[in-house]
Structure formats: structure tokens, C-alpha cells
Design a protein around this motif. Structure first.
Motif, PDB file in Angstrom:
ATOM      1  N   VAL A   1      -9.415 -26.277 -25.407  1.00  0.00           N
ATOM      2  CA  VAL A   1      -9.228 -25.856 -26.791  1.00  0.00           C
ATOM      3  C   VAL A   1      -9.714 -24.421 -26.947  1.00  0.00           C
ATOM      4  O   VAL A   1     -10.487 -23.930 -26.131  1.00  0.00           O
ATOM      5  CB  VAL A   1     -10.022 -26.799 -27.741  1.00  0.00           C
ATOM      6  CG1 VAL A   1     -11.518 -26.675 -27.517  1.00  0.00           C
ATOM      7  CG2 VAL A   1      -9.662 -26.600 -29.195  1.00  0.00           C
ATOM      8  N   SER A   2      -9.246 -23.765 -27.986  1.00  0.00           N
ATOM      9  CA  SER A   2      -9.797 -22.445 -28.324  1.00  0.00           C
ATOM     10  C   SER A   2     -10.124 -22.415 -29.807  1.00  0.00           C
ATOM     11  O   SER A   2      -9.507 -23.131 -30.613  1.00  0.00           O
ATOM     12  CB  SER A   2      -8.825 -21.319 -27.964  1.00  0.00           C
ATOM     13  OG  SER A   2      -7.703 -21.328 -28.817  1.00  0.00           O
ATOM     14  N   TYR A   3     -11.098 -21.599 -30.144  1.00  0.00           N
ATOM     15  CA  TYR A   3     -11.537 -21.441 -31.531  1.00  0.00           C
ATOM     16  C   TYR A   3     -11.666 -19.960 -31.843  1.00  0.00           C
ATOM     17  O   TYR A   3     -12.035 -19.173 -30.976  1.00  0.00           O
ATOM     18  CB  TYR A   3     -12.927 -22.070 -31.748  1.00  0.00           C
ATOM     19  CG  TYR A   3     -13.002 -23.540 -31.495  1.00  0.00           C
ATOM     20  CD1 TYR A   3     -12.688 -24.457 -32.493  1.00  0.00           C
ATOM     21  CD2 TYR A   3     -13.413 -24.032 -30.250  1.00  0.00           C
ATOM     22  CE1 TYR A   3     -12.775 -25.822 -32.262  1.00  0.00           C
ATOM     23  CE2 TYR A   3     -13.504 -25.392 -30.015  1.00  0.00           C
ATOM     24  CZ  TYR A   3     -13.182 -26.277 -31.018  1.00  0.00           C
ATOM     25  OH  TYR A   3     -13.270 -27.625 -30.786  1.00  0.00           O
ATOM     26  N   LEU A   4     -11.396 -19.606 -33.082  1.00  0.00           N
ATOM     27  CA  LEU A   4     -11.737 -18.285 -33.609  1.00  0.00           C
ATOM     28  C   LEU A   4     -12.921 -18.493 -34.531  1.00  0.00           C
ATOM     29  O   LEU A   4     -12.854 -19.290 -35.470  1.00  0.00           O
ATOM     30  CB  LEU A   4     -10.563 -17.673 -34.367  1.00  0.00           C
ATOM     31  CG  LEU A   4      -9.391 -17.228 -33.504  1.00  0.00           C
ATOM     32  CD1 LEU A   4      -8.225 -16.797 -34.380  1.00  0.00           C
ATOM     33  CD2 LEU A   4      -9.803 -16.092 -32.589  1.00  0.00           C
ATOM     34  N   ILE A   5     -13.995 -17.767 -34.265  1.00  0.00           N
ATOM     35  CA  ILE A   5     -15.242 -17.965 -35.001  1.00  0.00           C
ATOM     36  C   ILE A   5     -15.691 -16.641 -35.587  1.00  0.00           C
ATOM     37  O   ILE A   5     -15.651 -15.610 -34.908  1.00  0.00           O
ATOM     38  CB  ILE A   5     -16.337 -18.524 -34.055  1.00  0.00           C
ATOM     39  CG1 ILE A   5     -15.864 -19.839 -33.424  1.00  0.00           C
ATOM     40  CG2 ILE A   5     -17.647 -18.715 -34.795  1.00  0.00           C
ATOM     41  CD1 ILE A   5     -16.719 -20.324 -32.286  1.00  0.00           C
TER      42      ILE A   5
ATOM     43  N   TRP B   1      -1.311 -22.619 -20.698  1.00  0.00           N
ATOM     44  CA  TRP B   1      -1.986 -22.471 -21.991  1.00  0.00           C
ATOM     45  C   TRP B   1      -3.043 -21.369 -21.910  1.00  0.00           C
ATOM     46  O   TRP B   1      -3.139 -20.518 -22.797  1.00  0.00           O
ATOM     47  CB  TRP B   1      -2.617 -23.808 -22.392  1.00  0.00           C
ATOM     48  CG  TRP B   1      -3.527 -23.731 -23.559  1.00  0.00           C
ATOM     49  CD1 TRP B   1      -3.180 -23.799 -24.880  1.00  0.00           C
ATOM     50  CD2 TRP B   1      -4.947 -23.576 -23.529  1.00  0.00           C
ATOM     51  NE1 TRP B   1      -4.303 -23.695 -25.666  1.00  0.00           N
ATOM     52  CE2 TRP B   1      -5.399 -23.554 -24.860  1.00  0.00           C
ATOM     53  CE3 TRP B   1      -5.885 -23.447 -22.501  1.00  0.00           C
ATOM     54  CZ2 TRP B   1      -6.743 -23.407 -25.193  1.00  0.00           C
ATOM     55  CZ3 TRP B   1      -7.221 -23.306 -22.837  1.00  0.00           C
ATOM     56  CH2 TRP B   1      -7.636 -23.293 -24.163  1.00  0.00           C
ATOM     57  N   LEU B   2      -3.833 -21.347 -20.827  1.00  0.00           N
ATOM     58  CA  LEU B   2      -4.877 -20.340 -20.661  1.00  0.00           C
ATOM     59  C   LEU B   2      -4.278 -18.940 -20.590  1.00  0.00           C
ATOM     60  O   LEU B   2      -4.802 -18.004 -21.206  1.00  0.00           O
ATOM     61  CB  LEU B   2      -5.712 -20.632 -19.418  1.00  0.00           C
ATOM     62  CG  LEU B   2      -6.810 -19.623 -19.087  1.00  0.00           C
ATOM     63  CD1 LEU B   2      -7.808 -19.487 -20.234  1.00  0.00           C
ATOM     64  CD2 LEU B   2      -7.508 -20.011 -17.788  1.00  0.00           C
ATOM     65  N   GLU B   3      -3.195 -18.793 -19.870  1.00  0.00           N
ATOM     66  CA  GLU B   3      -2.536 -17.493 -19.787  1.00  0.00           C
ATOM     67  C   GLU B   3      -2.121 -17.009 -21.183  1.00  0.00           C
ATOM     68  O   GLU B   3      -2.328 -15.844 -21.532  1.00  0.00           O
ATOM     69  CB  GLU B   3      -1.310 -17.592 -18.878  1.00  0.00           C
ATOM     70  CG  GLU B   3      -0.624 -16.268 -18.663  1.00  0.00           C
ATOM     71  CD  GLU B   3       0.554 -16.367 -17.703  1.00  0.00           C
ATOM     72  OE1 GLU B   3       1.349 -15.415 -17.689  1.00  0.00           O
ATOM     73  OE2 GLU B   3       0.674 -17.374 -16.975  1.00  0.00           O
ATOM     74  N   THR B   4      -1.564 -17.897 -21.983  1.00  0.00           N
ATOM     75  CA  THR B   4      -1.180 -17.550 -23.351  1.00  0.00           C
ATOM     76  C   THR B   4      -2.399 -17.180 -24.182  1.00  0.00           C
ATOM     77  O   THR B   4      -2.386 -16.185 -24.917  1.00  0.00           O
ATOM     78  CB  THR B   4      -0.425 -18.724 -24.017  1.00  0.00           C
ATOM     79  OG1 THR B   4       0.745 -19.008 -23.248  1.00  0.00           O
ATOM     80  CG2 THR B   4      -0.036 -18.402 -25.444  1.00  0.00           C
TER      81      THR B   4
END
Length: 126
Positions: A63-67, A100-103
Motif C-alpha cells: 500500500v502507499s499513503y500520502l501523509i 505497482w511499485l514502478e508506478t
């Protein structure tokens, strides 16, 4: 533990996470672990992940988050090095997660800093 539960339930605390092999319920487990889907749901329960979270519906916890505010935004990328780990090839992410990681890495989404977290080394020559 009651202390952790009290801490995690605070409104000013955001608990995020991804597992390593010890959280996966079997040491050095990977994509062939038969209980991985049940363990994934239990782990997300522990993190208090919403019942309708996309992390509950797909293979793996990545997962990724913007914090933070826009001028101080941090992008946090958490990799799942267990659910697709293939011992035969030593691939820890699997094709879908690598894509996904590349994106994720190609689009910082305005973040001033990007942090990648993992339960074990991913880009190692060892």
C-alpha cells in the motif's frame, strides 16, 4: 497488551504497517502458504483496517499513503515481501507488486519525500 491498544485507539495516532515473516504466521513463508488469506485478514484486523478496505480484497498488503499537508507531504510506500515470495526464484514481490511499485515510484504525487518500507531487503545483491 492494554498499553498498545490504548495507544493505537488515540485519535491523533495513525498506525500503519505491513508484515514480515514472523507476522505471516510461518517463518520464511511465501506465496504457497495455505493460510495466507486468513492471516492477511487477521493482520488487517490488528491494524484496525476498515472492513471495506481494498487491502482486504486483493492479494497482499502492499500500500502507499500520502501523509501531511501539501507543502510537507510524504509518500510512504509499504511493500509486502511475504504473500508473493517465491523461494524458487527469490522474487519477494511478484509481478503485480513490482509493476505497482514502478508506478508508485514514477509518480511522487507532489510529495517532498518518498519512503519505502519493507520487512526485509528487496533490492539486495546478496
Amino acid at each position: 497488551k492494554p498499553e498498545y491498544k490504548k495507544f493505537a485507539e488515540r485519535e491523533d495516532v495513525l498506525v500503519l504497517g505491513v508484515w514480515d515473516d514472523h507476522d505471516y504466521n510461518v517463518n520464511d513463508g511465501g506465496k504457497d502458504y495455505p493460510d495466507k488469506h486468513a492471516v492477511q485478514q487477521m493482520y488487517l484486523d490488528f491494524l484496525n483496517e476498515d472492513g471495506d478496505s481494498f487491502r482486504r480484497k486483493r492479494e497482499g498488503l502492499y500500500v502507499s499513503y500520502l501523509i501531511g499537508p501539501q507543502d510537507k507531504r510524504v509518500k510512504l510506500i509499504l511493500l509486502d515481501v511475504r504473500s508473493q515470495y517465491d523461494r524458487r526464484s527469490d522474487d519477494v514481490l511478484g509481478a503485480e507488486q513490482w509493476s505497482w511499485l514502478e508506478t508508485e515510484l514514477s509518480d511522487d504525487e507532489g510529495a517532498a519525500l518518498t519512503i519505502v518500507g519493507s520487512g526485509m531487503p528487496v533490492l539486495s545483491d546478496m
